[in-house]
Design an enzyme around this catalytic site. Structure first.
Site, short mmCIF file in Angstrom:
data_model
loop_
_atom_site.label_atom_id
_atom_site.label_comp_id
_atom_site.label_asym_id
_atom_site.label_seq_id
_atom_site.Cartn_x
_atom_site.Cartn_y
_atom_site.Cartn_z
N GLY A 1 19.57 24.31 -19.99
CA GLY A 1 19.58 22.99 -19.62
C GLY A 1 18.29 22.16 -20.07
N GLU B 1 18.98 14.13 -18.00
CA GLU B 1 18.10 13.79 -19.40
C GLU B 1 16.61 14.27 -18.85
OE1 GLU B 1 18.82 9.79 -20.71
OE2 GLU B 1 20.68 9.85 -19.60
N ALA C 1 26.65 16.94 -26.88
CA ALA C 1 26.81 18.32 -26.20
C ALA C 1 25.39 19.18 -26.41
CB ALA C 1 28.02 19.03 -26.84
N ARG D 1 17.47 -7.83 11.74
CA ARG D 1 17.71 -6.99 12.79
C ARG D 1 16.85 -6.88 13.87
NH1 ARG D 1 22.40 -4.16 14.70
NH2 ARG D 1 21.74 -2.10 15.36
C1 LIG Z 1 25.79 13.77 -14.34
C2 LIG Z 1 25.46 14.80 -15.46
C3 LIG Z 1 25.59 14.27 -16.83
C4 LIG Z 1 25.08 14.89 -17.68
N1 LIG Z 1 25.54 14.61 -19.22
C5 LIG Z 1 24.74 15.36 -20.13
C6 LIG Z 1 25.38 15.41 -21.48
O1 LIG Z 1 26.41 14.23 -21.77
N2 LIG Z 1 25.18 16.15 -22.47
C7 LIG Z 1 24.36 17.15 -22.18
O2 LIG Z 1 24.06 17.83 -23.22
N3 LIG Z 1 23.81 17.24 -21.00
C8 LIG Z 1 24.20 16.56 -19.67
N4 LIG Z 1 23.88 16.77 -18.55
C9 LIG Z 1 22.89 18.15 -18.33
C10 LIG Z 1 21.58 17.45 -17.90
O3 LIG Z 1 20.79 17.07 -18.74
C11 LIG Z 1 20.96 19.13 -17.19
O4 LIG Z 1 21.74 19.27 -16.26
C12 LIG Z 1 19.38 18.81 -17.17
O5 LIG Z 1 18.70 18.74 -18.31
C13 LIG Z 1 18.80 19.94 -16.26
O6 LIG Z 1 19.30 21.12 -16.89
P1 LIG Z 1 19.66 22.28 -15.78
O7 LIG Z 1 20.82 21.75 -15.02
O8 LIG Z 1 20.15 23.25 -16.73
O9 LIG Z 1 18.64 22.93 -15.08
P2 LIG Z 1 17.44 23.87 -15.41
O10 LIG Z 1 16.69 23.50 -16.64
O11 LIG Z 1 17.89 25.00 -15.09
O12 LIG Z 1 16.31 23.52 -14.20
C14 LIG Z 1 16.57 23.50 -12.67
C15 LIG Z 1 15.73 23.07 -12.03
O13 LIG Z 1 14.45 23.84 -12.08
C16 LIG Z 1 13.20 23.35 -12.16
N5 LIG Z 1 12.47 23.72 -13.01
C17 LIG Z 1 13.08 23.99 -14.43
N6 LIG Z 1 12.20 24.37 -15.38
C18 LIG Z 1 10.85 24.28 -14.84
C19 LIG Z 1 9.64 24.31 -14.82
N7 LIG Z 1 9.15 24.87 -16.37
N8 LIG Z 1 8.72 24.07 -14.16
C20 LIG Z 1 8.98 23.81 -12.84
N9 LIG Z 1 10.16 23.50 -12.54
C21 LIG Z 1 11.20 23.67 -13.36
C22 LIG Z 1 13.68 21.94 -12.04
O14 LIG Z 1 13.34 21.41 -10.66
C23 LIG Z 1 15.00 21.72 -12.54
O15 LIG Z 1 15.67 20.80 -12.05
C24 LIG Z 1 24.17 16.18 -17.60
C25 LIG Z 1 23.96 16.48 -16.24
C26 LIG Z 1 24.66 15.70 -15.33
C27 LIG Z 1 24.33 16.15 -13.90
#
Ligand SMILES: Cc1cc2nc3c(=O)[nH]c(=O)nc-3n(C[C@H](O)[C@H](O)[C@H](O)COP(=O)(O)OP(=O)(O)OC[C@H]3O[C@@H](n4cnc5c(N)ncnc54)[C@H](O)[C@@H]3O)c2cc1C
Length: 393
Positions: A143, A374, A136, A279
């Site tokens: 994220g 990740e 977690a 195809r």
């Molecule tokens: C199926 C799934 C399983 C997961 N499992 C786990 C788990 O078991 N444990 C856990 O802790 N987490 C888990 N996660 C969380 C996952 O690791 C995060 O969703 C991921 O790290 C992205 O974080 P966020 O969604 O908050 O995106 P954000 O950090 O908010 O980023 C959003 C988007 O903004 C862009 N961005 C962000 N920062 C920058 C920058 N500096 N420069 C340019 N662009 C940028 C990127 O395109 C990014 O995709 C999981 C997620 C999914 C979808």
């Protein structure tokens, strides 16, 4: 003079035992996984009877515990060998794309950082398959940038009090404990302000809020931690070291992404070339069209590039070298190019590319998701760019 006999020559051949491993896993994938790949799962998880059958087959193959160090009763494979297994398994969508436990329990490397007491309590039962865990770290408002996390762990005498919400936590519903990453000093962020803890999922104040529906099989959970008391002895390592522990794990995870992607591209090439030859449109097979040939050639080149990148990184890791930059590259390049390969394969198949009888649409969804989880590609590139600027600036 051939590469073997050239004293200073580079040798890109896999060692004999790893070639044999590769052949054995390939046969397992072709015989046991590909034939059932569209029916193996129900409600986003492997069907229990399929899990039982595949676990028995994995034992026969001698792959049980391949990811577990020898001192804990596993096979203790090096990263080159593991990358080989991951690349072969990547050719099929049968197993869950995140964590295929038919080879024994998934044991996060963070757990190997535990002290002896903690290992007895958590690591060994996990290896024996008695305890499940989840990790977690991610939160609704932090994220990709964990330094901004808001979940806090405040020390009060012999325990910490944890408050906050975690989001997207895979397998939280099946976990007996979570490896929780929380801020012990928010002013320091990821530079010494984040610590890792083991938290019993049955502790008062831990509440599963909801599972998130997604376009992929995973249904990760949102979890609330409301004044959860965690004894000091359940902290992993020293206070402020949580981020460093997670980083070690992520390095290996990034190689796993790259290796898996090799298998995805290869299968997309197998499917794409077969279909392109069969195809016929406008009187000729698709394989005779340059537009189609170029798609296949691009994927082929990228698979070769990726193989070199992944094996170079894995070999360096096995030599005890720092592979942070290589690991970033393997994940960025692998996840991106395997998604492109799936996309091209889908295009070549036309309407059939969208059919759920074939594995293509699942590769396409899964590989797109890998570009976010990740560590999103953009954030990894940002970190890699820092390395480039330091190296050449
Ligand atoms: C199926 C799934 C399983 C997961 N499992 C786990 C788990 O078991 N444990 C856990 O802790 N987490 C888990 N996660 C969380 C996952 O690791 C995060 O969703 C991921 O790290 C992205 O974080 P966020 O969604 O908050 O995106 P954000 O950090 O908010 O980023 C959003 C988007 O903004 C862009 N961005 C962000 N920062 C920058 C920058 N500096 N420069 C340019 N662009 C940028 C990127 O395109 C990014 O995709 C999981 C997620 C999914 C979808």
């Amino acid at each position: 003079m051939d590469a073997q006999s050239a004293p200073d020559g580079l040798n890109f051949e896999l060692p004999e035992e790893i070639r044999m491993l590769k052949d054995a896993v390939r046969k397992f994938v072709d015989r046991e996984l590909i034939p059932i790949e569209r029916t193996a799962r129900e409600n986003n998880k492997l069907k229990p009877e399929v899990r039982k059958h595949l676990t028995a087959k994995a034992k026969e193959l001698g792959l049980q515990g391949y990811d577990v160090p020898v001192e804990y009763g596993g096979l203790g494979m090096g990263l080159v060998a593991k990358a080989t297994v991951w690349a072969e398994l990547g050719r099929s969508i049968a197993l869950p794309s995140r964590g295929a436990d038919v080879f024994g329990p998934n044991v996060s490397p963070i757990l190997y950082h535990l002290n002896d007491e903690q290992k007895k309590k958590y690591l060994l039962p996990t290896i024996r398959g008695e305890l499940n865990w989840c990790l977690a770290q991610t939160e609704p408002e932090a994220g990709g940038d964990p330094g901004g996390m808001r979940t806090t762990a405040v020390r009060e005498g012999d325990h910490y009090v944890i408050n906050g919400t975690k989001r997207f936590i895979t397998n939280a519903d099946e976990a007996h404990f979570t490896q929780l990453v929380a801020a012990t000093d928010r002013s320091k962020g990821s530079r010494g302000g984040i610590s890792a803890f083991i938290v019993d999922m049955k502790s008062p104040g831990v509440k599963l809020l909801r599972a998130q529906e997604l376009v992929i099989d995973d249904r990760p959970w949102e979890i609330a931690f409301d004044n959860v008391k965690v004894p000091v002895e359940d902290r992993i390592g020293e206070e402020g070291e949580g981020f460093a522990h997670a980083q070690h794990w992520l390095n290996v995870g990034r190689i796993r992404h790259g290796a898996r992607s090799i298998g995805v591209i290869e299968r997309c090439l197998e499917l794409g070339t077969k279909y392109a030859k069969e195809r016929v449109t406008f009187g000729k097979p698709l394989a005779d069209r340059q537009a189609v040939q170029w798609m296949l050639a691009e994927s082929f080149m990228e698979m070769h590039q990726l193989r070199l990148m992944v094996y170079d990184a894995a070999w360096k890791y096995d030599q005890g070298r720092d592979i942070r930059a290589e690991a970033y590259m393997a994940k960025i390049f692998g996840d991106t190019q395997s998604f492109h390969a799936a996309d091209r394969c889908m295009e070549i198949h036309g309407g059939m590319g969208l059919a759920t009888d074939l594995p293509i649409e699942k590769f396409w969804r899964d590989q797109r998701s890998m570009m976010i989880t990740e560590g999103p590609i953009e954030i990894l590139k940002m970190t890699l760019a820092r390395h480039v600027l330091r190296t050449y600036g």
